[in-house]
Motif scaffolding. Structure first.
Motif, PDB file in Angstrom:
ATOM      1  N   LYS A   1       0.838  -1.208   0.000  1.00 27.80           N
ATOM      2  CA  LYS A   1       0.000   0.000   0.000  1.00 27.80           C
ATOM      3  C   LYS A   1       0.873   1.258   0.000  1.00 27.80           C
ATOM      4  O   LYS A   1       0.578   2.233  -0.693  1.00 27.80           O
ATOM      5  CB  LYS A   1      -0.929   0.001   1.214  1.00 27.80           C
ATOM      6  CG  LYS A   1      -2.095  -0.972   1.125  1.00 27.80           C
ATOM      7  CD  LYS A   1      -3.002  -0.820   2.345  1.00 27.80           C
ATOM      8  CE  LYS A   1      -4.184  -1.749   2.267  1.00 27.80           C
ATOM      9  NZ  LYS A   1      -5.086  -1.606   3.444  1.00 27.80           N
ATOM     10  N   GLN A   2       1.938   1.240   0.785  1.00 27.04           N
ATOM     11  CA  GLN A   2       2.857   2.380   0.828  1.00 27.04           C
ATOM     12  C   GLN A   2       3.528   2.587  -0.531  1.00 27.04           C
ATOM     13  O   GLN A   2       3.752   3.722  -0.958  1.00 27.04           O
ATOM     14  CB  GLN A   2       3.910   2.152   1.909  1.00 27.04           C
ATOM     15  CG  GLN A   2       3.368   2.219   3.331  1.00 27.04           C
ATOM     16  CD  GLN A   2       4.388   1.813   4.377  1.00 27.04           C
ATOM     17  OE1 GLN A   2       5.580   1.745   4.090  1.00 27.04           O
ATOM     18  NE2 GLN A   2       3.920   1.514   5.583  1.00 27.04           N
ATOM     19  N   TYR A   3       3.828   1.477  -1.204  1.00 24.15           N
ATOM     20  CA  TYR A   3       4.428   1.544  -2.550  1.00 24.15           C
ATOM     21  C   TYR A   3       3.482   2.259  -3.517  1.00 24.15           C
ATOM     22  O   TYR A   3       3.886   3.170  -4.246  1.00 24.15           O
ATOM     23  CB  TYR A   3       4.726   0.125  -3.034  1.00 24.15           C
ATOM     24  CG  TYR A   3       5.033  -0.013  -4.510  1.00 24.15           C
ATOM     25  CD1 TYR A   3       6.285   0.317  -5.024  1.00 24.15           C
ATOM     26  CD2 TYR A   3       4.067  -0.502  -5.400  1.00 24.15           C
ATOM     27  CE1 TYR A   3       6.563   0.169  -6.376  1.00 24.15           C
ATOM     28  CE2 TYR A   3       4.340  -0.652  -6.747  1.00 24.15           C
ATOM     29  CZ  TYR A   3       5.585  -0.316  -7.227  1.00 24.15           C
ATOM     30  OH  TYR A   3       5.866  -0.454  -8.571  1.00 24.15           O
ATOM     31  N   PHE A   4       2.203   1.862  -3.506  1.00 26.31           N
ATOM     32  CA  PHE A   4       1.241   2.497  -4.401  1.00 26.31           C
ATOM     33  C   PHE A   4       1.024   3.964  -4.024  1.00 26.31           C
ATOM     34  O   PHE A   4       0.899   4.825  -4.909  1.00 26.31           O
ATOM     35  CB  PHE A   4      -0.086   1.732  -4.374  1.00 26.31           C
ATOM     36  CG  PHE A   4      -0.061   0.435  -5.125  1.00 26.31           C
ATOM     37  CD1 PHE A   4       0.409   0.380  -6.423  1.00 26.31           C
ATOM     38  CD2 PHE A   4      -0.491  -0.735  -4.526  1.00 26.31           C
ATOM     39  CE1 PHE A   4       0.444  -0.815  -7.121  1.00 26.31           C
ATOM     40  CE2 PHE A   4      -0.457  -1.936  -5.214  1.00 26.31           C
ATOM     41  CZ  PHE A   4       0.014  -1.984  -6.504  1.00 26.31           C
ATOM     42  N   THR A   5       0.980   4.247  -2.737  1.00 25.56           N
ATOM     43  CA  THR A   5       0.804   5.631  -2.286  1.00 25.56           C
ATOM     44  C   THR A   5       1.936   6.513  -2.790  1.00 25.56           C
ATOM     45  O   THR A   5       1.711   7.646  -3.242  1.00 25.56           O
ATOM     46  CB  THR A   5       0.742   5.687  -0.746  1.00 25.56           C
ATOM     47  OG1 THR A   5      -0.369   4.919  -0.293  1.00 25.56           O
ATOM     48  CG2 THR A   5       0.584   7.122  -0.265  1.00 25.56           C
ATOM     49  N   SER A   6       3.164   5.992  -2.747  1.00 25.95           N
ATOM     50  CA  SER A   6       4.310   6.765  -3.230  1.00 25.95           C
ATOM     51  C   SER A   6       4.237   6.976  -4.742  1.00 25.95           C
ATOM     52  O   SER A   6       4.605   8.048  -5.250  1.00 25.95           O
ATOM     53  CB  SER A   6       5.623   6.070  -2.865  1.00 25.95           C
ATOM     54  OG  SER A   6       5.764   4.843  -3.559  1.00 25.95           O
TER      55      SER A   6
ATOM     56  N   VAL B   1      -6.028   0.100  -9.370  1.00 17.36           N
ATOM     57  CA  VAL B   1      -5.853   0.570  -7.995  1.00 17.36           C
ATOM     58  C   VAL B   1      -6.111   2.069  -8.001  1.00 17.36           C
ATOM     59  O   VAL B   1      -5.474   2.812  -8.753  1.00 17.36           O
ATOM     60  CB  VAL B   1      -4.435   0.270  -7.475  1.00 17.36           C
ATOM     61  CG1 VAL B   1      -4.273   0.782  -6.050  1.00 17.36           C
ATOM     62  CG2 VAL B   1      -4.154  -1.234  -7.529  1.00 17.36           C
ATOM     63  N   ASP B   2      -7.053   2.500  -7.194  1.00 20.18           N
ATOM     64  CA  ASP B   2      -7.462   3.905  -7.130  1.00 20.18           C
ATOM     65  C   ASP B   2      -6.973   4.501  -5.811  1.00 20.18           C
ATOM     66  O   ASP B   2      -7.155   3.912  -4.742  1.00 20.18           O
ATOM     67  CB  ASP B   2      -8.989   3.998  -7.228  1.00 20.18           C
ATOM     68  CG  ASP B   2      -9.480   5.421  -7.448  1.00 20.18           C
ATOM     69  OD1 ASP B   2      -9.006   6.336  -6.743  1.00 20.18           O
ATOM     70  OD2 ASP B   2     -10.344   5.619  -8.315  1.00 20.18           O
ATOM     71  N   SER B   3      -6.365   5.683  -5.894  1.00 20.49           N
ATOM     72  CA  SER B   3      -5.836   6.322  -4.683  1.00 20.49           C
ATOM     73  C   SER B   3      -6.927   6.629  -3.668  1.00 20.49           C
ATOM     74  O   SER B   3      -6.693   6.641  -2.460  1.00 20.49           O
ATOM     75  CB  SER B   3      -5.102   7.620  -5.050  1.00 20.49           C
ATOM     76  OG  SER B   3      -5.995   8.554  -5.630  1.00 20.49           O
ATOM     77  N   ASN B   4      -8.148   6.871  -4.163  1.00 21.87           N
ATOM     78  CA  ASN B   4      -9.248   7.234  -3.274  1.00 21.87           C
ATOM     79  C   ASN B   4      -9.827   6.042  -2.517  1.00 21.87           C
ATOM     80  O   ASN B   4     -10.497   6.217  -1.499  1.00 21.87           O
ATOM     81  CB  ASN B   4     -10.363   7.916  -4.073  1.00 21.87           C
ATOM     82  CG  ASN B   4      -9.893   9.189  -4.736  1.00 21.87           C
ATOM     83  OD1 ASN B   4      -9.282  10.040  -4.106  1.00 21.87           O
ATOM     84  ND2 ASN B   4     -10.154   9.318  -6.039  1.00 21.87           N
ATOM     85  N   THR B   5      -9.585   4.841  -3.027  1.00 19.08           N
ATOM     86  CA  THR B   5     -10.162   3.644  -2.391  1.00 19.08           C
ATOM     87  C   THR B   5      -9.086   2.616  -2.035  1.00 19.08           C
ATOM     88  O   THR B   5      -9.397   1.438  -1.866  1.00 19.08           O
ATOM     89  CB  THR B   5     -11.200   2.999  -3.328  1.00 19.08           C
ATOM     90  OG1 THR B   5     -10.575   2.672  -4.585  1.00 19.08           O
ATOM     91  CG2 THR B   5     -12.372   3.927  -3.578  1.00 19.08           C
ATOM     92  N   LEU B   6      -7.857   3.070  -1.919  1.00 23.69           N
ATOM     93  CA  LEU B   6      -6.744   2.153  -1.663  1.00 23.69           C
ATOM     94  C   LEU B   6      -6.943   1.356  -0.373  1.00 23.69           C
ATOM     95  O   LEU B   6      -6.726   0.140  -0.337  1.00 23.69           O
ATOM     96  CB  LEU B   6      -5.421   2.926  -1.599  1.00 23.69           C
ATOM     97  CG  LEU B   6      -4.146   2.090  -1.455  1.00 23.69           C
ATOM     98  CD1 LEU B   6      -3.975   1.168  -2.651  1.00 23.69           C
ATOM     99  CD2 LEU B   6      -2.928   3.001  -1.303  1.00 23.69           C
ATOM    100  N   ASP B   7      -7.386   2.027   0.674  1.00 24.69           N
ATOM    101  CA  ASP B   7      -7.571   1.350   1.964  1.00 24.69           C
ATOM    102  C   ASP B   7      -8.774   0.405   1.966  1.00 24.69           C
ATOM    103  O   ASP B   7      -8.896  -0.453   2.844  1.00 24.69           O
ATOM    104  CB  ASP B   7      -7.725   2.382   3.085  1.00 24.69           C
ATOM    105  CG  ASP B   7      -6.417   3.116   3.377  1.00 24.69           C
ATOM    106  OD1 ASP B   7      -5.353   2.513   3.158  1.00 24.69           O
ATOM    107  OD2 ASP B   7      -6.479   4.288   3.794  1.00 24.69           O
ATOM    108  N   LEU B   8      -9.668   0.591   0.989  1.00 24.38           N
ATOM    109  CA  LEU B   8     -10.860  -0.257   0.909  1.00 24.38           C
ATOM    110  C   LEU B   8     -10.679  -1.415  -0.062  1.00 24.38           C
ATOM    111  O   LEU B   8     -11.570  -2.262  -0.202  1.00 24.38           O
ATOM    112  CB  LEU B   8     -12.073   0.592   0.469  1.00 24.38           C
ATOM    113  CG  LEU B   8     -12.419   1.798   1.349  1.00 24.38           C
ATOM    114  CD1 LEU B   8     -13.552   2.600   0.710  1.00 24.38           C
ATOM    115  CD2 LEU B   8     -12.796   1.344   2.757  1.00 24.38           C
TER     116      LEU B   8
ATOM    117  N   SER C   1      -7.441  -9.603  -1.386  1.00 28.53           N
ATOM    118  CA  SER C   1      -7.118 -10.689  -2.319  1.00 28.53           C
ATOM    119  C   SER C   1      -6.317 -10.165  -3.513  1.00 28.53           C
ATOM    120  O   SER C   1      -5.473 -10.871  -4.069  1.00 28.53           O
ATOM    121  CB  SER C   1      -8.394 -11.377  -2.808  1.00 28.53           C
ATOM    122  OG  SER C   1      -9.209 -10.481  -3.547  1.00 28.53           O
ATOM    123  N   LEU C   2      -6.575  -8.894  -3.904  1.00 32.05           N
ATOM    124  CA  LEU C   2      -5.806  -8.296  -4.997  1.00 32.05           C
ATOM    125  C   LEU C   2      -4.350  -8.119  -4.581  1.00 32.05           C
ATOM    126  O   LEU C   2      -3.430  -8.467  -5.333  1.00 32.05           O
ATOM    127  CB  LEU C   2      -6.402  -6.948  -5.397  1.00 32.05           C
ATOM    128  CG  LEU C   2      -5.529  -6.090  -6.335  1.00 32.05           C
ATOM    129  CD1 LEU C   2      -5.246  -6.827  -7.639  1.00 32.05           C
ATOM    130  CD2 LEU C   2      -6.180  -4.746  -6.614  1.00 32.05           C
TER     131      LEU C   2
END
Length: 318
Positions: free
Chosen positions: A99-104, A130-137, A141-142
């Motif tokens: 998740k941190q990788y995608f956020t960066s 992968v959408d920045s607005n729904t990353l935590d949701l 499984s992905l």
């Protein structure tokens, strides 16, 4: 029964290619499955040195990057838990690290969408957004699939507003089939728009989308869209979700899209390629090239390839 006698084997393609319908009277002009596989498996028409590039999403994306072919920007890629980003190699052991990788990546590139594609899947399978607005949701499984697969990570494509109006949840690509003839001249065999539906983020016909043939010269959509028989084989004049009417719509940058496919087919000179083209606000880009395209769309448009000059040449060369 007539096709069975005519082809000397059971015509499994009879329903899949809509040959039972009354608007297709010349059903004997369509390639049988045996003839189709003879073409796409021909070593004369499909050279392994070219098909290997086309079939591997990472190899193709990096080839486009090196040769300046317009394509989605490669942000990084991974081989299971080993990630490659801008010349760096990073190991990730947890979903939180991923998740941190995608956020960066979102922050560094000022984007909000990233497309993840597994290197082994096809037909729209193994493609995720992968959408920045729904990353935590996002479904875990992905993330687990990414960490256990080989994937390429590409910047999300912004499609032309006119195409976005048809259906905005997927990138609705233009499938353009090209063939290089015996004189080494590339030709466009067929053009069609593939459109997603039902909330899907991919437009593949095999994943529930449908296709609308487009006029080869003008790029104007034909009045009817068709759905794969696997999903019911329905015929639409309007998009079932948005109500957008297909008749009269002209694909933006259509000539530029055809020119891009023809020129790229000479850079990767496999004689038969099905190109998936996205139309952005600034012109066409190549999503991928398929060395074994299905002929359903082209044959539907031309009324079969057995009487088409290029179709006959392909069969003779196979």
């Amino acid at each position: 029964m007539q096709l069975w006698y005519f082809n000397k084997h059971f015509p499994l393609y009879y329903f899949g290619r809509f040959l039972y319908r009354k608007d297709i009277p010349n059903y004997k002009d369509y390639l049988s499955l045996k003839q189709y596989y003879r073409i796409i498996k021909s070593k004369k028409l499909n050279k392994v040195e070219f098909t290997n590039i086309l079939a591997n999403k990472l190899a193709f994306a990096l080839f486009c990057e090196q040769t300046k072919i317009p394509a989605p920007t490669v942000l990084g890629y991974n081989m299971k838990k080993t990630f490659f980003l801008g010349g760096e190699k990073i190991t990730m052991d947890s979903i939180e690290e991923l998740k941190q990788y995608f956020t960066s990546l979102f922050k560094k590139n000022s984007i909000d969408k990233i497309f993840i594609k597994t290197l082994s899947d096809s037909g729209g399978k193994g493609v995720f957004m992968v959408d920045s607005n729904t990353l935590d949701l996002q479904d875990v499984s992905l993330f687990n699939k990414i960490l256990n697969s080989a994937c390429i990570h590409q910047q999300g494509v912004v499609q032309h507003s006119a195409i976005n109006a048809i259906y905005s949840k997927s990138v609705n690509t233009i499938r353009i089939d090209t063939y290089i003839d015996d004189l080494n001249i590339p030709h466009v065999l067929s053009t069609t728009m593939r459109i997603g539906s039902g909330g899907n983020t991919v437009d593949n016909v095999s994943s529930g989308g449908f296709f609308v043939p487009a006029d080869l010269v003008s790029g104007e959509l034909l009045p009817h869209a068709l759905q794969s028989m696997i999903f019911g084989g329905k015929k639409f004049t309007k998009h079932p979700d948005t109500g957008f009417e297909f008749r009269g719509f002209k694909i933006p940058y259509f000539q530029e899209a055809k020119d891009l496919c023809l020129s790229t087919s000479m850079i990767i000179p496999n004689r038969l390629i099905g190109w998936d083209i996205a139309i952005t606000p600034h012109g066409p880009i190549i999503i991928e090239g398929n060395p074994a395209p299905g002929f359903l769309i082209g044959e539907y448009y031309h009324g079969g390839y057995l009487k088409h000059p290029l179709g006959k040449e392909m069969l003779e060369n196979a």
